[in-house]
Enzyme design. Structure first.
Site, PDB file in Angstrom:
ATOM      1  N   ASP A 205       0.826  -1.208   0.000  1.00  0.00           N
ATOM      2  CA  ASP A 205       0.000   0.000   0.000  1.00  0.00           C
ATOM      3  C   ASP A 205       0.864   1.263   0.000  1.00  0.00           C
ATOM      4  OD1 ASP A 205      -2.782   0.953   0.289  1.00  0.00           O
ATOM      5  OD2 ASP A 205      -2.092   1.772   2.202  1.00  0.00           O
ATOM      6  N   GLU A 268       2.097  -0.059  -4.833  1.00  0.00           N
ATOM      7  CA  GLU A 268       1.096   0.926  -5.250  1.00  0.00           C
ATOM      8  C   GLU A 268       1.716   2.315  -5.175  1.00  0.00           C
ATOM      9  OE1 GLU A 268      -3.210   2.839  -3.991  1.00  0.00           O
ATOM     10  OE2 GLU A 268      -1.671   2.446  -2.507  1.00  0.00           O
TER      11      GLU A 268
HETATM   12  C1  GLC Z   1      -4.397   2.922  -0.807  1.00  0.00           C
HETATM   13  C2  GLC Z   1      -5.612   2.047  -0.801  1.00  0.00           C
HETATM   14  C3  GLC Z   1      -6.791   2.859  -0.378  1.00  0.00           C
HETATM   15  C4  GLC Z   1      -6.534   3.351   1.031  1.00  0.00           C
HETATM   16  C5  GLC Z   1      -5.223   4.137   1.105  1.00  0.00           C
HETATM   17  C6  GLC Z   1      -4.778   4.330   2.518  1.00  0.00           C
HETATM   18  O1  GLC Z   1      -4.453   3.915  -1.768  1.00  0.00           O
HETATM   19  O2  GLC Z   1      -5.790   1.471  -2.067  1.00  0.00           O
HETATM   20  O3  GLC Z   1      -7.984   2.134  -0.439  1.00  0.00           O
HETATM   21  O4  GLC Z   1      -7.579   4.169   1.464  1.00  0.00           O
HETATM   22  O5  GLC Z   1      -4.185   3.444   0.466  1.00  0.00           O
HETATM   23  O6  GLC Z   1      -4.346   3.114   3.070  1.00  0.00           O
END
Ligand code: GLC
Length: 534
Positions: A205, A268
């Site tokens: 994440d 991500e």
């Molecule tokens: C990422 C996740 C999202 C979440 C954020 C904070 O972007 O995909 O759903 O709210 O991180 O953890």
């Protein structure tokens, strides 16, 4: 399968399928999906032909951000089941040759995590430095101008200790201090815990958020900001994100992961491509295998724009960096809504024929669309606090059948099921051999059978008259992909000599058709062609 189909790692050859567990299948009638539900649908996923499932977080959580606020990294939240259920899901997935990727959320914990409770309990607590605490700024206010996702200060005052803590997301999601070696060690232990149980890797994440500027300098004003953009866009987050030291952390994780053959690390990061690709690392300092490529979320949907996007991405990658493509996820409007149902088929064709690992968001294989959620029923805390930030519409229950609540639950679903679920559901589309579901299945099966479509090379033929074409090649085997982004029929010029055969059309109605130059291609139609041997 020929020998060369065996080349490459599984995460290069296979497609990844994102499961949002709350919305997949509810087996205990509480209106929320669970691990048993996912397990029961493994046959469907195997039939579809995906090689891995990525589960968004299933760990113990107060669910302020539906699992992205973790209170225990080693426990399963009771809403989803137990650790045994998760182990059983893994075993049954593996029995079907499906890998299971977990969500690793290292940037922040829940404010209910024992680490944070200890950290906030006093300035002298041994865990104080595990989070990012700062005294008030010189004006007595927040220590810097940094903004959270909500568009307001990312600093929350803790009156009891008189200091602020930093949260890039909700105040209930305090950021960990990744400059602290104890934090790094503790989180490596978390990764080991899951890898030792046999899980196949992690989707990490918000990887680019991990390290913040050591001097906490103010972020500059974003010159590109215009009225109507999300409020957190007012500043350019140059000091709060994507700091150079983040790469040292990722290298540490990769070193650990490399001790588990076959395990994959996916990052991500919402970053421009040139900064995104830095997260691959280099030959001496490897980082993630796949930094998620989200460019298609905002792409202009025309042949020249997509051709340009694909060519420049391919051109930016070095030989060791494997591409990947994402069409949808749990944070973005669904592809079916962004583009409409005809273009959604074209998009699936593109996703599954480009070079690189595709990620499919659950329900996109059915062409599911965003479901309007009335203001009083909004579940996403982001949306409850800031109008327009809610992500519920793309997270509604998977549409399994024409039964009540689309067969998702016998209770009351946590988010609404739309009326079109009566016809747009997995059971109905399985019976319709020309459905978007079958299009996914056919493409996935071709990718498995044809090395050219998985590990094969990619050569763009550019865009002409609304049609983007490219070649995929492996040894003797060549495929030509032609995608008509326009709403009008056209006659496309094939960049190959001789007679061609249609291996697949996005309408699933022209297979076996033979053509030469001047290939008729319908509105929003995509074709996969192969040269006929003379
Ligand atoms: C990422 C996740 C999202 C979440 C954020 C904070 O972007 O995909 O759903 O709210 O991180 O953890």
């Amino acid at each position: 399968m020929t020998d060369s189909a065996q080349d490459g790692e599984w995460w290069q050859r296979e497609a990844i399928y994102e499961v949002y567990p709350r919305s997949f299948l509810d087996t205990d009638g509480d209106g929320v999906g669970d691990l048993t539900g996912i397990r029961r649908k493994l046959d469907y996923l195997q039939w579809l032909g995906v090689g891995a499932i990525w589960l968004t977080p299933v760990f113990r959580s107060p669910m302020r951000d539906f699992g992205y606020d973790i209170a225990d990294y080693r426990e399963v939240d009771p809403a989803f089941g137990s650790l045994d259920d998760l182990d059983q899901l893994l075993a049954e997935a593996h029995a079907r040759d499906i890998k299971v990727i977990l969500d690793f959320v290292p940037n922040h914990t829940s404010d209910q995590h024992p680490w944070f409770r200890a950290s906030r309990s006093s300035r002298n607590n041994a865990k104080r430095d595990w989070y990012i605490w700062r005294p008030p700024g010189s004006d007595g206010g927040p220590p810097s101008n940094w903004l959270s996702i909500l568009g307001t200060s990312a600093w929350q005052l803790d009156p009891a200790t008189g200091e602020y803590y930093y949260h890039a997301f909700l105040p209930e999601q305090p950021d960990l201090n990744w400059r602290n070696p104890e934090v790094r060690a503790a989180m490596l232990d978390v990764m080991r815990f899951w890898l030792d149980r046999g899980f196949d890797g992690f989707r990490v994440d918000v990887i680019w958020h991990l390290i913040k500027d050591e001097q906490f300098r103010d972020n500059p004003v974003n010159p590109a900001y215009i009225e109507g953009m999300a409020a957190d866009q007012r500043l350019s987050p140059v000091f709060s994100t994507d700091r150079p030291e983040v790469h040292d952390v990722v290298v540490e994780w990769r070193t650990l992961i490399d001790g588990y053959p076959g395990a994959v690390l996916i990052g991500e990061a919402y970053l421009p491509v040139e900064r995104l690709v830095a997260y691959y690392g280099d030959e001496t300092r490897r980082e993630v295998h796949l930094p998620f490529n989200f460019q298609m979320f905002w792409a202009e949907w025309s042949a020249p724009a997509i051709a340009q996007l694909v060519e420049s991405y391919e051109g930016t990658l070095n030989h060791a960096a494997w591409p990947n493509w994402v069409l949808g996820n749990h944070d973005q409007p669904r592809i079916g809504s962004r583009l409409g149902s005809e273009r959604a088929r074209l998009a699936a064709f593109l996703l599954l024929t480009l070079r690189g690992t595709p990620t499919i968001y659950y329900g996109d294989e059915l062409g599911m669309t965003d479901v309007p959620v009335p203001p009083e029923q909004v579940q996403d805390t982001f949306g409850q606090r800031v109008l327009g930030l809610g992500r519920d519409p793309a997270r509604t229950p998977m549409q399994w059948s024409a039964e009540p609540n689309a067969g998702f639950t016998t209770g009351t679903p946590w988010l609404p099921v739309p009326p079109d679920a009566a016809t747009r559901n997995a059971a109905a589309l399985t019976e319709d051999a020309r459905s978007i579901l079958w299009l996914h299945k056919r493409l996935l099966s071709l990718r498995r059978d044809e090395p050219a479509l998985s590990m094969g090379s990619f050569v763009s033929m550019g865009a002409q008259d609304g049609v983007f074409s490219f070649l995929r090649q492996d040894g003797e085997s060549t495929f030509l992909v032609m995608l008509n982004f326009d709403s009008t029929s056209t006659s496309a010029v094939a960049p190959l000599e001789g007679e061609l055969e249609i291996a697949l059309s996005s309408h699933l109605d022209r297979e076996g058709e033979r053509c030469r130059q001047g290939i008729p291609i319908g509105p929003f139609e995509a074709l996969l062609l192969r040269p006929l041997r003379r």
